[in-house]
Design an enzyme around this catalytic site. Sequence first.
Site, short mmCIF file in Angstrom:
data_model
loop_
_atom_site.label_atom_id
_atom_site.label_comp_id
_atom_site.label_asym_id
_atom_site.label_seq_id
_atom_site.Cartn_x
_atom_site.Cartn_y
_atom_site.Cartn_z
N SER A 290 3.01 -8.73 6.58
CA SER A 290 3.13 -9.80 5.61
C SER A 290 3.74 -11.03 6.27
CB SER A 290 4.00 -9.36 4.43
OG SER A 290 4.36 -10.47 3.63
N ARG A 330 -45.49 -20.70 -0.25
CA ARG A 330 -44.15 -20.78 0.33
C ARG A 330 -43.25 -21.41 -0.71
NH1 ARG A 330 -44.25 -23.36 5.88
NH2 ARG A 330 -45.73 -21.65 6.07
#
Length: 468
Positions: A290, A330
Amino acid sequence: MDGADYGVLAPAWAGTAAASLSSDTAFVQAMLDVEAAWVQVQADAGLCSAEDAQAVHSVASVERYDLVLLASRTPDGANALIPLLGMMRELLARDGAPHSASTALHRGATSQDIIDSALMLVLSKTLAQTQADLRSAADGLADLAQAHRKTVCIARSLTQHALPTTFGWKAASWLSAIVDADRQLEAASQQLRLQWGGAVGTLASLEQFLEGGHGIKTTSQQLISQLASRLGLQDPGVPWHTNRMPILQLGSALGAAIAALGTFGADVLTSSRPEIGELSEPREAGKGGSSAMPQKQNPVRSVLLRNAAFSAPGLLSTLFTAAGTAVDERPDGGWHAEWSALRELARLAAGAAFHGSFLANGLCVNLPALRRNLALGGDAVLSERLATVLAPLVDGGKPAIQALVRRSLGEELSLHGLLRAEIPTDRLSDAQLAELFDPAGYLGAADRFTATVLADYSARKEQWQSQN
């Protein structure tokens, strides 16, 4: 600033093999590989010279390109292949390559052919790494399942203590999901397909070129099959530019692996809470610290599995939305949306498998905590068994037993004592009653289920080993 994506905001895959296997550099190299392989196939067929193929090969190295410049030019054509081709031809000219090399480059192809095929190449390598780590995680979970087949613990339902189970069966359940996910990944990896269809999926330009003579007898299908073989991709026989199922199959398999690992990580996170304390991650130097609280050892491997599981669904949604709204030959944006979503799924799966392997092979099981938490539920965790077995011995049957259970909980009285007072010893001896309160006697088919999963894993592992 070089603009590279190092994964600073993506800890689930940062620093793992996924970072390099699926980087922008790797993708650009894959596009170059496809282009170079196509010219080589043409050279092998006599459609261009060996000198042409060598010239293209010489410019098909990503180190020769300024990727920051390439990225800056990408919006101009809405994909990276268009500016890359321009840069390749500039290099060919600078190297003094014959003009025919530039002509053979990209002959009859379109951007989608190169980009989709390059993505398949990137996915091929990333999937292989993911499966290797996923199988390592399976090894660790199998060891846990085998070692704890007789370790009794509490099972929880909707966060509450429910019935006894074994930790071996819990580990086998995680294992079962991971083995299933591996099967999906393998099926997907065997269907990585070459995309090759030309401008609108008709190969019109290539067909016209081949019809023009050259004194060479070859077909577009033969050329495409040879290209697929050279790239190590499947030849589907037809283009799949409007059929996005290959992308969905890949995305779904990656999502399944992430979900299986996410469940594993979530269970470890819950069980590693200090007030539960049944599991803990392996202590590794530099892991879990931490920034503000020196006493904390954060379960970072599990956190990263959960991070991946939270992130994956939105990416899958993007792939399904793109596939379900694709238009024309496309799509206008849907195809483009697939690229980053699919790559991020691959990265998350590979990263999660990497962390899952470490977690599964180093997970610490706290046996005293398992016993303590099982005892916290008291006699009530066996109420299902008691109601079934003792109903015929008590006036009022099962409802009467349930009432005694509620009284035991509400008044904090011993359920054992209440039942003893209710049932004469000539109908149920003290030894028989005590046996009914033994959690180890109410595990159902947990051990058989564990054995079944372990047998499936063993058979699967034999397949893995035979593939190597």
